[in-house]
Design a protein around this motif. Structure first.
Motif, mmCIF file in Angstrom:
data_model
loop_
_atom_site.group_PDB
_atom_site.id
_atom_site.type_symbol
_atom_site.label_atom_id
_atom_site.label_comp_id
_atom_site.label_asym_id
_atom_site.label_seq_id
_atom_site.Cartn_x
_atom_site.Cartn_y
_atom_site.Cartn_z
ATOM 1 N N LEU A 12 0.834 -1.205 0.000
ATOM 2 C CA LEU A 12 0.000 0.000 0.000
ATOM 3 C C LEU A 12 0.867 1.253 0.000
ATOM 4 C CD1 LEU A 12 -2.901 1.002 0.063
ATOM 5 C CD2 LEU A 12 -2.810 0.934 2.564
ATOM 6 N N ILE A 13 1.955 1.234 0.752
ATOM 7 C CA ILE A 13 2.881 2.373 0.782
ATOM 8 C C ILE A 13 3.513 2.555 -0.601
ATOM 9 C CG2 ILE A 13 5.031 3.256 1.774
ATOM 10 C CD1 ILE A 13 4.276 1.487 4.278
ATOM 11 N N LEU A 257 -0.220 -2.636 -8.352
ATOM 12 C CA LEU A 257 1.151 -3.005 -8.697
ATOM 13 C C LEU A 257 2.032 -3.042 -7.451
ATOM 14 C CD1 LEU A 257 3.070 -3.675 -11.042
ATOM 15 C CD2 LEU A 257 3.662 -1.265 -11.128
ATOM 16 N N GLY A 258 1.859 -2.055 -6.565
ATOM 17 C CA GLY A 258 2.630 -2.054 -5.328
ATOM 18 C C GLY A 258 2.353 -3.281 -4.477
ATOM 19 N N VAL A 263 3.876 -8.356 -2.153
ATOM 20 C CA VAL A 263 3.453 -9.706 -1.766
ATOM 21 C C VAL A 263 4.280 -10.753 -2.508
ATOM 22 C CG1 VAL A 263 1.537 -11.349 -1.838
ATOM 23 C CG2 VAL A 263 1.127 -9.001 -1.119
ATOM 24 N N GLY A 264 4.491 -10.548 -3.808
ATOM 25 C CA GLY A 264 5.279 -11.508 -4.577
ATOM 26 C C GLY A 264 6.699 -11.624 -4.074
ATOM 27 N N ALA A 265 7.342 -10.482 -3.836
ATOM 28 C CA ALA A 265 8.723 -10.506 -3.337
ATOM 29 C C ALA A 265 8.794 -11.066 -1.931
ATOM 30 C CB ALA A 265 9.307 -9.099 -3.375
ATOM 31 N N ALA A 285 6.734 -6.150 -11.632
ATOM 32 C CA ALA A 285 6.111 -5.038 -12.348
ATOM 33 C C ALA A 285 6.108 -5.292 -13.846
ATOM 34 C CB ALA A 285 6.846 -3.734 -12.032
ATOM 35 N N PHE A 286 7.203 -5.817 -14.369
ATOM 36 C CA PHE A 286 7.305 -5.999 -15.812
ATOM 37 C C PHE A 286 6.579 -7.269 -16.278
ATOM 38 C CE2 PHE A 286 10.988 -3.563 -14.346
ATOM 39 C CZ PHE A 286 10.687 -2.378 -14.972
ATOM 40 N N LEU A 287 6.470 -8.271 -15.386
ATOM 41 C CA LEU A 287 5.617 -9.417 -15.700
ATOM 42 C C LEU A 287 4.164 -8.970 -15.828
ATOM 43 C CD1 LEU A 287 7.056 -12.281 -13.456
ATOM 44 C CD2 LEU A 287 7.080 -12.157 -15.951
#
Length: 309
Positions: A12-13, A257-258, A263-265, A285-287
């Motif tokens: 969210l940040i 996106l954030g 979450v993914g990382a 982001a690019f995926l």
């Protein structure tokens, strides 16, 4: 669940910052059909100017309130970025409005490189630290940690995005911007000063970008001359995800996106004992950009429109 809550807050940040930057891309594209790839460098310069002004104020008025000093530094950085955005539009883009679309795109990349090198000449290649004047005591929310600075980032970004929406929907300038986005020729015939509207769009986007750059520098404690490049690309991905040219889409795309990136990382790092998480954070982001362009090129809130003459 604690990991999920922490990554959602981190997302969210990060997403609030991406959304502010993406608004600059989407407003310019909505009116001109131009991707302003120099926008990321305006974000970077906003952060650098704020740090410079803050260090000067600390040297001369160090006993003042830290919040007041930061506020004064932000007020100094915003006009610099607004003037820079106006100058870029006036000098680099306005003469090329009737040129083939490849010309302003190449110009935007050239302006980006020029601004990067100017920043390196002025501030150097090294990381520039943001003065440590905030108390970063964490607060616990649903098992996750968040600092007062990060709460301020979310609140300020929300207020600015709401203010922009009100400006576009409820003011004379906003009506002129929407009219110009639909048809510059017809808007001009109706008495709209198209050049002035386009210039104001660049100025507004640059102001939002300046504040976003300051948020990044304050949150991570540093800034550098290349920070705007990756931030700009990710914000562009956010704008495409939401539907470039759509203001609400840019906000939703930035926040999504954030969250996806964090979450993914976070889970990738957890599965690999923090071996892959931060190193591969940027790929998400690019995926997302690739998937959106393949399956929904108009974005989540974009609409298919006829090519404008």
């Amino acid at each position: 669940m604690d990991i999920l809550a922490q990554q959602l807050i981190n997302g969210l940040i990060l997403g609030s910052i991406y959304a502010l930057i993406a608004l600059g891309y989407t407003m310019v594209y909505g009116i001109l059909g131009l991707i302003n790839f120099a926008h990321g460098e305006i974000v970077m310069i906003g952060a650098m100017v704020c740090i410079t002004c803050l260090n000067l104020l600390l040297g001369h008025a160090g006993d003042s309130s830290p919040l007041l000093l930061v506020f004064a530094s932000v007020l100094m950085a915003i006009p610099v970025c607004a003037a820079l955005g106006y100058s870029i539009e006036r000098v680099a883009y306005r003469p090329l409005r009737k040129a083939p679309r490849l010309a302003p795109l190449i110009t935007a990349i050239g302006v980006s490189i020029v601004l990067q090198n100017m920043a390196m000449i002025i501030w150097g290649r090294q990381y520039v630290p943001f003065p440590a004047i905030f108390e970063n005591a964490p607060h616990q929310v649903f098992g996750a940690s968040i600092t007062s600075l990060q709460i301020s980032i979310i609140v300020l970004a929300t207020v600015m995005m709401g203010a922009l929406w009100l400006l576009v929907q409820k003011t004379k300038l906003g009506r002129a911007m929407r009219a110009t986005a639909q048809s510059p020729q017809v808007a001009s015939l109706m008495g709209v000063n198209v050049n002035q509207v386009i210039a104001m769009t660049f100025i507004l986007g640059s102001c939002l970008g300046a504040v976003a750059g300051i948020m990044v520098a304050a949150n991570y404690g540093q800034a550098h001359a290349y920070m705007g490049f990756l931030l700009g690309l990710k914000a562009f991905c956010a704008a495409v995800l939401g539907g470039i040219g759509n203001i609400a889409g840019a906000v939703i795309g930035g926040i999504l996106l954030g969250i996806i990136e964090s979450v993914g990382a976070g889970y990738l790092g957890d599965l690999t004992n923090n071996f892959l998480g931060s190193q591969y954070q940027d790929i998400f982001a690019f995926l997302v950009l690739i998937l959106v362009l393949v399956f929904r090129p108009s974005g989540l809130m974009g609409e298919k429109m006829a090519e404008r003459p």
